[in-house]
Write a protein that holds these residues in place. Structure first.
Motif, mmCIF file in Angstrom:
data_model
loop_
_atom_site.group_PDB
_atom_site.id
_atom_site.type_symbol
_atom_site.label_atom_id
_atom_site.label_comp_id
_atom_site.label_asym_id
_atom_site.label_seq_id
_atom_site.Cartn_x
_atom_site.Cartn_y
_atom_site.Cartn_z
ATOM 1 N N ALA A 80 -13.582 0.288 1.955
ATOM 2 C CA ALA A 80 -12.493 1.246 1.760
ATOM 3 C C ALA A 80 -11.194 0.634 2.279
ATOM 4 N N VAL A 81 -10.081 1.258 1.918
ATOM 5 C CA VAL A 81 -8.779 0.851 2.436
ATOM 6 C C VAL A 81 -8.560 1.557 3.767
ATOM 7 N N ALA A 82 -8.061 0.832 4.747
ATOM 8 C CA ALA A 82 -7.973 1.351 6.112
ATOM 9 C C ALA A 82 -7.001 2.513 6.244
ATOM 10 N N SER A 83 -5.882 2.481 5.529
ATOM 11 C CA SER A 83 -4.878 3.535 5.666
ATOM 12 C C SER A 83 -5.430 4.875 5.215
ATOM 13 N N ILE A 111 12.493 3.169 -4.568
ATOM 14 C CA ILE A 111 11.393 3.837 -5.265
ATOM 15 C C ILE A 111 10.087 3.430 -4.587
ATOM 16 N N ALA A 112 9.116 4.326 -4.579
ATOM 17 C CA ALA A 112 7.785 3.989 -4.066
ATOM 18 C C ALA A 112 6.762 4.237 -5.162
ATOM 19 N N GLY A 113 5.708 3.443 -5.171
ATOM 20 C CA GLY A 113 4.588 3.659 -6.088
ATOM 21 C C GLY A 113 3.440 4.280 -5.322
ATOM 22 N N SER A 114 2.806 5.292 -5.905
ATOM 23 C CA SER A 114 1.725 5.985 -5.201
ATOM 24 C C SER A 114 0.641 6.421 -6.185
ATOM 25 N N ALA A 115 -0.617 6.258 -5.771
ATOM 26 C CA ALA A 115 -1.739 6.734 -6.573
ATOM 27 C C ALA A 115 -2.221 8.095 -6.094
ATOM 28 N N ARG A 116 -1.393 8.818 -5.408
ATOM 29 C CA ARG A 116 -1.701 10.190 -4.980
ATOM 30 C C ARG A 116 -0.419 11.007 -4.978
ATOM 31 N N ASN A 126 0.844 -1.191 0.000
ATOM 32 C CA ASN A 126 0.000 0.000 0.000
ATOM 33 C C ASN A 126 0.884 1.247 0.000
ATOM 34 N N THR A 127 0.258 2.403 -0.154
ATOM 35 C CA THR A 127 1.000 3.649 -0.301
ATOM 36 C C THR A 127 1.851 3.956 0.923
ATOM 37 N N ALA A 128 1.248 3.849 2.110
ATOM 38 C CA ALA A 128 1.956 4.199 3.337
ATOM 39 C C ALA A 128 3.217 3.359 3.516
ATOM 40 N N SER A 129 3.117 2.077 3.262
ATOM 41 C CA SER A 129 4.289 1.210 3.447
ATOM 42 C C SER A 129 5.380 1.563 2.441
ATOM 43 N N ASP A 188 -3.951 6.138 1.901
ATOM 44 C CA ASP A 188 -3.971 5.292 0.709
ATOM 45 C C ASP A 188 -4.190 6.147 -0.530
ATOM 46 N N GLY A 189 -3.444 5.847 -1.585
ATOM 47 C CA GLY A 189 -3.475 6.697 -2.763
ATOM 48 C C GLY A 189 -4.803 6.765 -3.456
#
Length: 434
Positions: free
Chosen positions: A147-150, A78-83, A63-66, A153-154
């Protein structure tokens, strides 16, 4: 030359060649991030990167946060993010580079008869105003909003930013999952479910049904044209202080290049550089969505990870808090806010006769769900509150009547002993308890 010497020379030459190739390929990179960005799209980009003669990329979808945490700590390159970045101090040193456009897609079970939602209906579902599928043309059964808990999340952040003007808006989604992959799995098993993921994740997946928004189906072509309004960039995030910062940036540049464009399209996304019209129209598109749902943009305020979400939508906040920690003080606070809001709404409606100078209602409060602030320059004596009623007109529905009078559909049914949704013109409905 002795045979042994020839063998040693060949071995030395092969070793030198392999070392040169390894150096040319560069070090292996670790990429961690949200499932929407990494599982599928980035995995395919990583494969293309390696086949082009570069090093290996170890892709770790979660997930985004991790992903952002791993990038900051140095355990990922590198990180992948949808936001995009949220403006917090923790993310201030990171570089967010958009590499693709993807559709934010509402999904439900294939057995659910609802195939279309308006932007306003979608807003009200997440806000907690619409809670039953029959309010949007479906069966009479409760909605299960997933929904995603984080909170960071992006996909969730990007959708809420579009619908509410801020990404940290609390929503009425008590069923929470660790990432979009788990959310999708849950939706395939529940005909009452609704949740958000991305087009690149579920295009062609017959186990879920993608819902049209204002009559437009999500697809690569409707995202590319901008006719499907719920689209958002996908980002690759780098840390300039990473030991492999140069190699990581090279991968990002590759992901934006011509060779990678075919990979992006094959994964049902739009190359970012091919969507210049989408970028140019972004501000007007966001304003158009907020106008359609009756919301306004709110400046994003970074908050500490442990801070409680703002109580801006009491119904949504209470529903989400009750699902996580039903006995906590935060849940009790959210419940009190919800009850106070309903009491204020009822009190406001009962103030029909006023002695002395006229009262005024704060205009900003009148536009939103916040409590109306009543002021008066003389003594205000409200008339004795009587049970309110409403005479049903042709074309009225329970949901339209509930919205017009700031009450819940479930309460309307209870007050009037209704079992279904059928109404008759001329029928008189009670708008409160006896």
């Amino acid at each position: 030359m002795p045979v042994r010497s020839v063998r040693l020379s060949v071995a030395a030459l092969l070793g030198a060649c392999l070392t040169t190739a390894a150096l040319a390929a560069g070090p292996a990179l670790t990429l961690r991030g949200d499932v929407a960005t990494t599982r599928g799209l980035v995995q395919d980009l990583a494969t293309a990167w390696t086949k082009s003669g570069h090093g290996k990329v170890d892709v770790q979808p979660f997930n985004t946060a991790s992903g952002l945490d791993a990038l900051r700590s140095g355990s990922a390159d590198i990180a992948g993010s949808a936001r995009p970045g949220n403006g917090s101090a923790q993310e201030s040193g990171l570089v967010f580079t958009p590499v693709a456009w993807d559709g934010l897609v509402m999904i439900t079970h294939p057995g659910n008869p609802v195939s279309n939602l308006t932007l306003k209906q979608l807003h009200d579902i997440y806000y907690g105003k619409i809670t039953n599928w029959n309010e949007v043309g479906g069966r009479s059964e409760p909605m299960h909003v997933y929904a995603v808990a984080s909170p960071g999340d992006g996909v969730e952040f990007s959708l809420r930013k579009l619908l509410f003007g801020r990404g940290n808006q609390p929503v009425a989604a008590p069923r929470l999952y660790v990432n979009t992959a788990k959310l999708e799995e849950a939706v395939t098993l529940d005909p009452k479910a609704i949740g958000v993921t991305t087009l690149s994740r579920v295009a062609g997946n017959r186990k879920v049904k993608m819902i049209r928004i204002d009559g437009t189906a999500p697809s690569v072509s409707t995202v590319a044209s901008g006719s499907y309004k719920l689209y958002s960039p996908l980002y690759l995030v780098t840390n300039p202080n990473s030991p492999h910062a140069a190699e990581a940036q090279a991968f990002v540049d590759f992901a934006k290049g011509d060779k990678a464009a075919a990979v992006v399209r094959r994964d049902d996304a739009v190359p970012y550089n091919a969507g210049s019209a989408l970028a140019a129209a972004d501000a007007s598109r966001r304003a158009e969505i907020l106008a359609a749902v009756g919301a306004r943009a709110v400046p994003q305020q970074p908050s500490a990870p442990s801070a409680a979400p703002p109580v801006a939508a009491p119904g949504a906040t209470y529903a989400s808090r009750a699902a996580i920690a039903p006995t906590s003080e935060r849940t009790a606070e959210a419940k009190r806010a919800l009850e106070d809001r309903r009491a204020k709404a009822a009190e406001k409606a009962s103030l029909k006769g006023v002695h002395g100078e006229a009262t005024t209602i704060d205009a900003a409060a009148a536009r939103g769900p916040a409590f109306a602030k009543v002021t008066a320059s003389a003594t205000v004596k409200p008339t004795v509150a009587k049970p309110r009623t409403y005479k049903v007109a042709s074309g009225d529905t329970l949901s339209s009547i509930a919205r017009a009078h700031a009450v819940d559909v479930s309460d309307l049914r209870a007050w009037n002993h209704l079992k279904g949704n059928e109404l008759k013109a001329g029928q008189v409905l009670r708008l409160g308890e006896r």
